[in-house]
Design an enzyme around this catalytic site. Structure first.
Site, PDB file in Angstrom:
ATOM      1  N   ASP A 157       0.783  -1.239   0.000  1.00 32.40           N
ATOM      2  CA  ASP A 157       0.000   0.000   0.000  1.00 32.40           C
ATOM      3  C   ASP A 157       0.820   1.298   0.000  1.00 32.40           C
ATOM      4  O   ASP A 157       0.245   2.385   0.015  1.00 32.40           O
ATOM      5  CB  ASP A 157      -0.973   0.057   1.201  1.00 32.40           C
ATOM      6  CG  ASP A 157      -2.159  -0.855   0.979  1.00 32.40           C
ATOM      7  OD1 ASP A 157      -2.312  -1.353  -0.153  1.00 32.40           O
ATOM      8  OD2 ASP A 157      -2.927  -1.063   1.937  1.00 32.40           O
ATOM      9  N   HIS A 170      30.482   4.691  -4.808  1.00 33.04           N
ATOM     10  CA  HIS A 170      29.024   4.823  -4.694  1.00 33.04           C
ATOM     11  C   HIS A 170      28.540   4.554  -3.267  1.00 33.04           C
ATOM     12  O   HIS A 170      27.526   3.902  -3.056  1.00 33.04           O
ATOM     13  CB  HIS A 170      28.320   3.880  -5.684  1.00 33.04           C
ATOM     14  CG  HIS A 170      28.495   4.303  -7.108  1.00 33.04           C
ATOM     15  ND1 HIS A 170      28.316   3.458  -8.169  1.00 33.04           N
ATOM     16  CD2 HIS A 170      28.849   5.503  -7.640  1.00 33.04           C
ATOM     17  CE1 HIS A 170      28.561   4.123  -9.294  1.00 33.04           C
ATOM     18  NE2 HIS A 170      28.881   5.356  -8.996  1.00 33.04           N
ATOM     19  N   ASP A 182      28.708  13.951  -2.347  1.00 33.57           N
ATOM     20  CA  ASP A 182      28.252  14.034  -3.740  1.00 33.57           C
ATOM     21  C   ASP A 182      26.738  14.102  -3.668  1.00 33.57           C
ATOM     22  O   ASP A 182      26.079  13.096  -3.356  1.00 33.57           O
ATOM     23  CB  ASP A 182      28.737  12.795  -4.514  1.00 33.57           C
ATOM     24  CG  ASP A 182      28.383  12.855  -6.001  1.00 33.57           C
ATOM     25  OD1 ASP A 182      27.497  13.652  -6.381  1.00 33.57           O
ATOM     26  OD2 ASP A 182      28.976  12.074  -6.766  1.00 33.57           O
ATOM     27  N   ASP A 242      24.409  18.012  -9.933  1.00 29.14           N
ATOM     28  CA  ASP A 242      25.291  16.911  -9.507  1.00 29.14           C
ATOM     29  C   ASP A 242      26.614  17.532  -9.061  1.00 29.14           C
ATOM     30  O   ASP A 242      27.453  17.858  -9.900  1.00 29.14           O
ATOM     31  CB  ASP A 242      25.476  15.954 -10.699  1.00 29.14           C
ATOM     32  CG  ASP A 242      26.315  14.733 -10.346  1.00 29.14           C
ATOM     33  OD1 ASP A 242      26.632  14.559  -9.157  1.00 29.14           O
ATOM     34  OD2 ASP A 242      26.647  13.968 -11.269  1.00 29.14           O
ATOM     35  N   HIS A 270      37.518   6.408 -12.407  1.00 24.97           N
ATOM     36  CA  HIS A 270      36.307   6.727 -13.186  1.00 24.97           C
ATOM     37  C   HIS A 270      36.613   7.818 -14.206  1.00 24.97           C
ATOM     38  O   HIS A 270      37.716   8.372 -14.227  1.00 24.97           O
ATOM     39  CB  HIS A 270      35.153   7.127 -12.268  1.00 24.97           C
ATOM     40  CG  HIS A 270      35.405   8.316 -11.390  1.00 24.97           C
ATOM     41  ND1 HIS A 270      35.350   9.604 -11.858  1.00 24.97           N
ATOM     42  CD2 HIS A 270      35.722   8.410 -10.069  1.00 24.97           C
ATOM     43  CE1 HIS A 270      35.597  10.438 -10.860  1.00 24.97           C
ATOM     44  NE2 HIS A 270      35.841   9.747  -9.760  1.00 24.97           N
ATOM     45  N   HIS A 306      30.038  13.287 -17.326  1.00 26.73           N
ATOM     46  CA  HIS A 306      28.916  12.700 -18.073  1.00 26.73           C
ATOM     47  C   HIS A 306      27.985  13.831 -18.439  1.00 26.73           C
ATOM     48  O   HIS A 306      28.054  14.923 -17.852  1.00 26.73           O
ATOM     49  CB  HIS A 306      28.201  11.639 -17.218  1.00 26.73           C
ATOM     50  CG  HIS A 306      27.872  12.099 -15.828  1.00 26.73           C
ATOM     51  ND1 HIS A 306      26.758  12.846 -15.538  1.00 26.73           N
ATOM     52  CD2 HIS A 306      28.533  11.963 -14.636  1.00 26.73           C
ATOM     53  CE1 HIS A 306      26.737  13.128 -14.241  1.00 26.73           C
ATOM     54  NE2 HIS A 306      27.818  12.618 -13.669  1.00 26.73           N
ATOM     55  N   HIS A 364      22.736  11.050 -14.991  1.00 21.31           N
ATOM     56  CA  HIS A 364      23.583  10.582 -16.090  1.00 21.31           C
ATOM     57  C   HIS A 364      22.711  10.718 -17.325  1.00 21.31           C
ATOM     58  O   HIS A 364      21.944   9.823 -17.664  1.00 21.31           O
ATOM     59  CB  HIS A 364      24.037   9.136 -15.873  1.00 21.31           C
ATOM     60  CG  HIS A 364      25.021   9.011 -14.751  1.00 21.31           C
ATOM     61  ND1 HIS A 364      25.546   7.823 -14.322  1.00 21.31           N
ATOM     62  CD2 HIS A 364      25.601   9.953 -13.962  1.00 21.31           C
ATOM     63  CE1 HIS A 364      26.389   8.038 -13.321  1.00 21.31           C
ATOM     64  NE2 HIS A 364      26.429   9.317 -13.086  1.00 21.31           N
ATOM     65  N   GLU A 380      34.393  16.088 -13.001  1.00 18.62           N
ATOM     66  CA  GLU A 380      34.482  15.517 -11.660  1.00 18.62           C
ATOM     67  C   GLU A 380      35.681  14.597 -11.441  1.00 18.62           C
ATOM     68  O   GLU A 380      35.511  13.411 -11.129  1.00 18.62           O
ATOM     69  CB  GLU A 380      33.193  14.771 -11.325  1.00 18.62           C
ATOM     70  CG  GLU A 380      32.706  13.791 -12.394  1.00 18.62           C
ATOM     71  CD  GLU A 380      31.460  13.034 -11.938  1.00 18.62           C
ATOM     72  OE1 GLU A 380      31.483  12.455 -10.843  1.00 18.62           O
ATOM     73  OE2 GLU A 380      30.463  13.019 -12.686  1.00 18.62           O
ATOM     74  N   TYR A 422      41.442   8.529  -5.015  1.00 23.37           N
ATOM     75  CA  TYR A 422      40.923   7.653  -3.950  1.00 23.37           C
ATOM     76  C   TYR A 422      42.040   6.710  -3.533  1.00 23.37           C
ATOM     77  O   TYR A 422      42.435   5.829  -4.296  1.00 23.37           O
ATOM     78  CB  TYR A 422      39.700   6.864  -4.454  1.00 23.37           C
ATOM     79  CG  TYR A 422      38.699   7.744  -5.174  1.00 23.37           C
ATOM     80  CD1 TYR A 422      37.685   8.403  -4.480  1.00 23.37           C
ATOM     81  CD2 TYR A 422      38.799   7.960  -6.557  1.00 23.37           C
ATOM     82  CE1 TYR A 422      36.785   9.246  -5.143  1.00 23.37           C
ATOM     83  CE2 TYR A 422      37.907   8.794  -7.229  1.00 23.37           C
ATOM     84  CZ  TYR A 422      36.903   9.431  -6.518  1.00 23.37           C
ATOM     85  OH  TYR A 422      36.034  10.264  -7.181  1.00 23.37           O
ATOM     86  N   ARG A 437      36.783  13.984  -4.373  1.00 24.05           N
ATOM     87  CA  ARG A 437      36.198  14.262  -5.691  1.00 24.05           C
ATOM     88  C   ARG A 437      35.701  15.701  -5.670  1.00 24.05           C
ATOM     89  O   ARG A 437      35.137  16.150  -4.658  1.00 24.05           O
ATOM     90  CB  ARG A 437      35.043  13.296  -6.017  1.00 24.05           C
ATOM     91  CG  ARG A 437      34.384  13.578  -7.365  1.00 24.05           C
ATOM     92  CD  ARG A 437      33.556  12.403  -7.918  1.00 24.05           C
ATOM     93  NE  ARG A 437      32.444  12.009  -7.100  1.00 24.05           N
ATOM     94  CZ  ARG A 437      32.428  10.954  -6.289  1.00 24.05           C
ATOM     95  NH1 ARG A 437      33.479  10.161  -6.203  1.00 24.05           N
ATOM     96  NH2 ARG A 437      31.348  10.675  -5.581  1.00 24.05           N
ATOM     97  N   GLU A 448      33.383  18.094  -8.095  1.00 22.04           N
ATOM     98  CA  GLU A 448      32.494  17.948  -9.260  1.00 22.04           C
ATOM     99  C   GLU A 448      31.648  19.200  -9.463  1.00 22.04           C
ATOM    100  O   GLU A 448      30.973  19.661  -8.548  1.00 22.04           O
ATOM    101  CB  GLU A 448      31.559  16.743  -9.049  1.00 22.04           C
ATOM    102  CG  GLU A 448      30.484  16.614 -10.110  1.00 22.04           C
ATOM    103  CD  GLU A 448      29.657  15.336  -9.980  1.00 22.04           C
ATOM    104  OE1 GLU A 448      29.461  14.859  -8.845  1.00 22.04           O
ATOM    105  OE2 GLU A 448      29.208  14.832 -11.024  1.00 22.04           O
TER     106      GLU A 448
END
Ligand code: GLY
Ligand code: MN
Ligand code: MN
Length: 435
Positions: free
Chosen positions: A36, A240, A257, A268, A347, A351, A358, A381, A385, A403, A405
């Site tokens: 529900d 992530h 991020d 972003d 990475h 993008h 993305h 970005e 790491y 990072r 970005e």
């Protein structure tokens, strides 16, 4: 965004399609979270792009050249009882009056009406494979016509992927879209500032997430564009990381991020800062490499350069930086050729950004990197790491994840950083956090 904008998009799309074609776009499905309880409804980006209509259970049909109207919107009928529970529906009158549909029918009648709209057309523009149940219905409508072929009814012979044309349109942002994206970026930048000001050792990562969300909502952006990442120390090295459940410790960096969604457009932004407001020597050294890489990459965002130019610029600065501080050994060219930076920067540098974080749009055309053109929006970005798994790297560099970005619009003369309100120079961040 007003109806003129959506009308212009439909017109453009219909020009591309030509008069022997029909386009069919279904709205996003309502998805259940558990019994529900529904997930927050988010309209399908393609559907919203063409209609601006945010109710579920709707189908937009474009029939260029149709005498009784080219844009037909199937949607829910008005229903007093249901509207008491779930709020107002546009209904057929609203679809025409408020959403500029030329014609509108109840969604429950679609099986009877849609085959007739396909009759005597050659091509059906439709995106297969996104809504499997809806795919079956489209096939059924076409088959319905096939059954009538003996009576002289012509069945469309060609299915064309709608997303290819539509996504190319979405790649080039109009002035109205840039305005919303700039606002989404400004809101997000303020949220990052709030998180910086709130940060201190001992609080939980989710408490910073709470500050971000509070700020988004207070500024009118009800939802984040994606799950916010708030990772302290070693968690900053997990690309992530969305658990956001650990405490932030003295002497660590925190990587955030997070971006707001506004009127279906995403921001972003990533920022990395010391939990206690003061960078250590090692943190600052790595931070300044990433920042220099980001500036170098942003410099490459201009018309005529290609998609990969910012990435190549970032790799160069990062690799040289890692050599300078002794983490990589040897010559710059050799390290780049052997992709040695990938151990620490795994990475890509960005993008496309738009309605989806993305966003859609091809990165290559005819196997060549796409050339940047005014109106495109991309993220820049770069990151570094260095988790404690890097046993060969001196311990002093361990558990530093960074990072930075930003959201960058390609302009006629170069670029415009939509997210520039979020501080990123280390001294500026430290000054803000002291304040
Ligand atoms: N927030 C997802 C990304 O930066 O691509
Ligand atoms: Mn991104
Ligand atoms: Mn991001």
């Amino acid at each position: 965004m007003n109806n003129t904008e959506y009308k212009r998009r439909r017109k453009h799309l219909m020009q591309i399609m030509g008069e022997d074609a029909v386009a069919i776009l279904p709205a996003a499905l309502v998805r259940m979270r558990n019994r529900d309880a529904e997930f927050q409804y988010r309209q399908d980006s393609d559907f919203h792009y063409v209609t601006g209509f945010d109710e579920p259970e709707a189908v937009a049909v474009l029939v260029p050249g149709r005498e009784h109207g080219e844009y037909i919107l199937f949607c829910r009928e008005n229903d007093k009882k249901m509207e008491i529970w779930n709020g107002p529906r546009a209904g057929q009158d609203g679809a025409i009056k408020d959403y500029a549909a030329d014609d509108s029918f109840p969604i429950d009648d679609i099986d009877d009406i849609l085959p007739g709209l396909l009759e005597n057309k050659e091509k059906v523009y439709y995106t297969m494979g996104v809504h499997p149940d809806f795919d079956q219905r489209v096939i059924k409508w076409v088959n319905r016509l096939r059954e009538q072929s003996r009576m002289g009814v012509h069945t469309p012979g060609e299915f064309v992927a709608l997303d290819h044309q539509l996504h190319d349109m979405r790649l080039y942002k109009s002035a109205a879209e840039v305005k919303v994206m700039r606002k989404a970026a400004q809101i997000s930048a303020q949220a990052h500032i709030r998180a910086m000001q709130f940060s201190k050792p001992g609080i939980y990562e989710y408490q910073l997430e709470g500050e971000l969300l509070h700020s988004f909502i207070q500024q009118g952006a009800r939802f984040p564009a994606y799950s916010s990442i708030v990772g302290g120390g070693k968690n900053g090295c997990i690309l992530h990381y969305v658990e956001n459940r650990d405490t932030l410790k003295e002497g660590e960096l925190v990587l955030i991020d997070a971006g707001a969604e506004l009127e279906c457009y995403a921001a972003d932004i990533s920022r990395t800062f010391p939990v206690n407001g003061k960078f250590s020597k090692e943190q600052r050294a790595l931070y300044d490499i990433v920042l220099a890489a980001q500036y170098a990459a942003i410099e490459q965002v201009k018309p005529g350069n290609h998609w990969n130019d910012p990435h190549e610029a970032a790799i160069k600065v990062i690799t040289q930086g890692l050599i300078d501080i002794g983490i990589l050994k040897g010559k710059l060219e050799t390290n780049i050729k052997k992709e040695k930076y990938k151990d620490f920067y795994m990475h890509r540098t960005g993008h496309w950004l738009g309605m989806d974080v993305h966003d859609v749009g091809d990165y290559k055309v005819d196997d060549e990197w796409r050339v940047l053109e005014p109106g495109m929006v991309l993220t820049v970005e770069p990151g570094l790491y260095i988790s404690s798994d890097h046993e060969k790297v001196a311990k002093k560099w361990h558990n530093i994840g960074i990072r930075i970005e930003d959201d960058v619009l390609v302009t006629k003369d170069g670029h415009d950083v939509l997210s520039k309100d979020a501080p990123k120079d280390a001294d500026e961040i430290e000054a803000l956090m002291v304040g």
